[in-house]
Write a protein that holds these residues in place. Structure first.
Motif, PDB file in Angstrom:
ATOM      1  N   ALA A  53      -3.148   0.363   6.798  1.00 26.13           N
ATOM      2  CA  ALA A  53      -1.743   0.221   7.201  1.00 26.13           C
ATOM      3  C   ALA A  53      -0.829   0.175   5.981  1.00 26.13           C
ATOM      4  CB  ALA A  53      -1.568  -1.044   8.032  1.00 26.13           C
ATOM      5  N   GLU A  54      -1.259  -0.508   4.935  1.00 23.47           N
ATOM      6  CA  GLU A  54      -0.456  -0.569   3.716  1.00 23.47           C
ATOM      7  C   GLU A  54      -0.365   0.805   3.048  1.00 23.47           C
ATOM      8  OE1 GLU A  54      -1.713  -3.670   1.090  1.00 23.47           O
ATOM      9  OE2 GLU A  54      -1.686  -5.168   2.689  1.00 23.47           O
ATOM     10  N   VAL A  55      -1.467   1.552   3.053  1.00 21.49           N
ATOM     11  CA  VAL A  55      -1.458   2.892   2.464  1.00 21.49           C
ATOM     12  C   VAL A  55      -0.510   3.802   3.241  1.00 21.49           C
ATOM     13  CG1 VAL A  55      -2.860   4.971   2.117  1.00 21.49           C
ATOM     14  CG2 VAL A  55      -3.739   2.749   1.415  1.00 21.49           C
ATOM     15  N   ARG A  56      -0.574   3.751   4.585  1.00 28.25           N
ATOM     16  CA  ARG A  56       0.324   4.590   5.397  1.00 28.25           C
ATOM     17  C   ARG A  56       1.788   4.222   5.153  1.00 28.25           C
ATOM     18  NH1 ARG A  56      -3.876   3.780   8.880  1.00 28.25           N
ATOM     19  NH2 ARG A  56      -2.850   2.057   9.946  1.00 28.25           N
ATOM     20  N   ALA A  57       2.074   2.942   5.058  1.00 24.55           N
ATOM     21  CA  ALA A  57       3.452   2.516   4.800  1.00 24.55           C
ATOM     22  C   ALA A  57       3.919   2.999   3.428  1.00 24.55           C
ATOM     23  CB  ALA A  57       3.563   1.002   4.901  1.00 24.55           C
ATOM     24  N   GLY A  58       3.049   2.894   2.442  1.00 25.24           N
ATOM     25  CA  GLY A  58       3.396   3.365   1.100  1.00 25.24           C
ATOM     26  C   GLY A  58       3.598   4.870   1.060  1.00 25.24           C
TER      27      GLY A  58
END
Length: 102
Positions: A53-58
């Motif tokens: 989720a953090e990678v997608r947001a970034g």
């Protein structure tokens, strides 16, 4: 009085140590090992999910920065951003050229 105090300390220590020994013995059984492994897998799955989720947001944030940079330097708006409604120009109605019928 001192003897009674030390007797109490000994009883408490014995109870604590016997509980720790019983818990350690339970964890060494196949059921205990399976429980520990299951907990570890759940924790790993949660960590992988939050990382994703953090990678997608970034990625989304960086993509927006790049689109803004391209628009600033070229003056062209990405059609995909307009379609998604993420650009100020998306507020205006889109005029389409009429095809010549005939």
């Amino acid at each position: 009085m001192k003897r009674l105090f030390w007797l109490g300390v000994g009883v408490v220590t014995g109870v604590v140590l016997s509980r720790k020994a019983a818990e350690t013995a339970r964890q060494a059984t196949p059921a205990g090992l399976a429980s520990n492994l299951g907990d570890a897998v759940k924790e790993l799955a949660g960590a992988v999910g939050s990382f994703g989720a953090e990678v997608r947001a970034g990625m989304s944030e960086r993509e927006q920065e790049l689109h803004d940079m391209v628009e600033e330097r070229t003056g062209h708006t990405s059609p995909r951003l307009v379609a998604e409604g993420r650009h100020a120009a998306a507020q205006r109605p889109v005029r389409r050229a009429r095809r010549a019928e005939g």
